[in-house]
Design an enzyme around this catalytic site. Structure first.
Site, mmCIF file in Angstrom:
data_model
loop_
_atom_site.group_PDB
_atom_site.id
_atom_site.type_symbol
_atom_site.label_atom_id
_atom_site.label_comp_id
_atom_site.label_asym_id
_atom_site.label_seq_id
_atom_site.Cartn_x
_atom_site.Cartn_y
_atom_site.Cartn_z
ATOM 1 N N LYS A 196 36.822 -27.945 30.781
ATOM 2 C CA LYS A 196 35.877 -26.985 31.357
ATOM 3 C C LYS A 196 34.482 -27.204 30.792
ATOM 4 O O LYS A 196 33.484 -27.143 31.516
ATOM 5 C CB LYS A 196 36.362 -25.548 31.099
ATOM 6 C CG LYS A 196 37.561 -25.176 31.968
ATOM 7 C CD LYS A 196 38.232 -23.873 31.571
ATOM 8 C CE LYS A 196 39.530 -23.699 32.375
ATOM 9 N NZ LYS A 196 40.301 -22.509 31.997
ATOM 10 N N ASP B 55 37.168 -16.110 36.380
ATOM 11 C CA ASP B 55 38.582 -16.458 36.609
ATOM 12 C C ASP B 55 39.162 -15.672 37.781
ATOM 13 O O ASP B 55 40.211 -16.034 38.308
ATOM 14 C CB ASP B 55 39.418 -16.107 35.364
ATOM 15 C CG ASP B 55 39.717 -17.326 34.489
ATOM 16 O OD1 ASP B 55 39.741 -18.442 35.033
ATOM 17 O OD2 ASP B 55 39.931 -17.137 33.281
ATOM 18 N N GLN C 289 40.734 -17.978 27.658
ATOM 19 C CA GLN C 289 41.811 -18.920 27.981
ATOM 20 C C GLN C 289 43.171 -18.299 27.683
ATOM 21 O O GLN C 289 43.390 -17.745 26.609
ATOM 22 C CB GLN C 289 41.608 -20.227 27.186
ATOM 23 C CG GLN C 289 42.570 -21.339 27.557
ATOM 24 C CD GLN C 289 42.402 -21.860 28.974
ATOM 25 O OE1 GLN C 289 41.322 -21.836 29.549
ATOM 26 N NE2 GLN C 289 43.493 -22.313 29.571
HETATM 27 N N1 GUN Z 1 45.445 -20.851 31.474
HETATM 28 C C1 GUN Z 1 45.947 -21.645 32.457
HETATM 29 N N2 GUN Z 1 45.170 -21.571 33.557
HETATM 30 C C2 GUN Z 1 44.165 -20.725 33.261
HETATM 31 C C3 GUN Z 1 43.042 -20.254 33.994
HETATM 32 O O1 GUN Z 1 42.805 -20.578 35.159
HETATM 33 N N3 GUN Z 1 42.225 -19.383 33.339
HETATM 34 C C4 GUN Z 1 42.468 -18.976 32.072
HETATM 35 N N4 GUN Z 1 41.622 -18.117 31.523
HETATM 36 N N5 GUN Z 1 43.492 -19.395 31.362
HETATM 37 C C5 GUN Z 1 44.339 -20.265 31.961
#
Ligand code: GUN
Length: 292
Positions: A52, A119, A96
């Site tokens: 990211k 998200d 996350q």
């Molecule tokens: N863990 C796995 N996929 C995601 C996601 O799209 N966002 C977040 N915050 N955590 C994750």
């Protein structure tokens, strides 16, 4: 059969975002800023967050990574969320997941200002999405919609079968595929308890597999000319790989692909799109596209 190339599509979209960002900056605007909170040292989460941050660089965004050890308390994490909520320099942020067991994930998600919830996990965004209002749509469903749109896969009036009813893929995907402004399709959701699942799948013009069972979808479950979207990313041990595993989709690709009009591979299909749609959401947050 057309192979849907998620990696190439994601690269194109990131280049488009970068171009728009440079235009914003040239006109005196500020770079979009995405922050990520990472708790602990889970291998998968480390990789996701690293990717990211790299995507932010590719898009010309500012990024911040806030790290905490596994033993952070819920109150400390809530304080960090609250600080990011009020930081005018941060357009959007993510926490996350998964979080350590002693932290209530839902409480954290609901503490995030929905206007910065890139998200799309906050109940306000989930609810607004369900009734077709402008909002942040979560990364995987938005990635799939974007691929269908870019490859001009016909969806209006078509029969779409979704395998899986998770909060992050199955449910939102069903909502979006049924809505007039997105899929405009006839939607059926199948899950582990569904009777006649194979027969349902065989009727699908668009089959979206998100159950996390490697090779679950076989050729006899797919209609000739269908579009198959594979959301599965199960890590399967593989001693020939440097990292000791390979990613396996929910679809038995080799036997299913010849029957399809369109199909996504694993890896290189839906996966690469998820980070790119997070970038799209961050750009929307910076532009205050959905909320003031
Ligand atoms: N863990 C796995 N996929 C995601 C996601 O799209 N966002 C977040 N915050 N955590 C994750």
């Amino acid at each position: 059969m057309t192979l849907i190339d998620g990696k190439a599509t994601a690269a194109t979209i990131k280049a488009e975002i970068k171009q728009e960002v440079e235009q914003i900056v040239a006109q005196g605007g500020r770079r979009p800023h995405l922050a990520a909170i990472l708790v602990g040292h889970d291998g998968g989460s480390e990789t996701y967050v690293k990717n990211k941050v790299l995507a932010c660089e590719a898009c010309g965004f500012e990024s911040s990574l806030i790290r905490y050890e596994e033993d952070i308390t819920e109150e400390e994490l809530l304080a960090c969320v609250s600080q990011l909520n009020s930081d005018a320099n941060v357009d959007g942020f993510i926490v996350q997941l998964p979080l350590p067991r002693h932290i209530n994930e839902q409480r954290i998600i609901e503490a995030i200002d929905y206007r910065k919830d890139v998200d799309g996990f906050h109940p306000i965004n989930v609810g607004r999405m369900a009734i077709g209002l402008p909002c942040f749509i979560s990364a995987t469903p938005l990635g799939i919609l974007t691929l269908l749109r870019r490859y001009q896969v016909p969806t209006r009036g078509k029969k779409c079968v979704i395998l899986g009813r998770s909060n992050i893929v199955g449910k939102p995907m069903a909502q979006l595929m049924m809505q007039k402004q997105y899929g405009d399709a006839t939607v059926t959701v199948c899950h582990s308890r569904s009777e006649g699942l194979k027969e349902e799948c065989r009727q699908a013009d668009i089959l979206i597999a998100a159950i996390g069972q490697p090779g679950f979808v076989t050729a006899d479950m797919v209609k000739e000319g269908a579009t198959v979207i594979d959301v599965g990313t199960t890590r399967v041990p593989d001693s020939t790989r440097k990292n000791g595993y390979r990613l396996s989709g929910d679809v038995l690709f080799d036997e299913v692909a010849p029957k399809c009009s369109f199909i996504t591979p694993v890896p290189g299909g839906v996966g690469p799109m998820t980070i790119c749609t997070l970038m799209l959401n961050t750009l929307s947050a910076a532009k205050k596209e959905f909320y003031q």
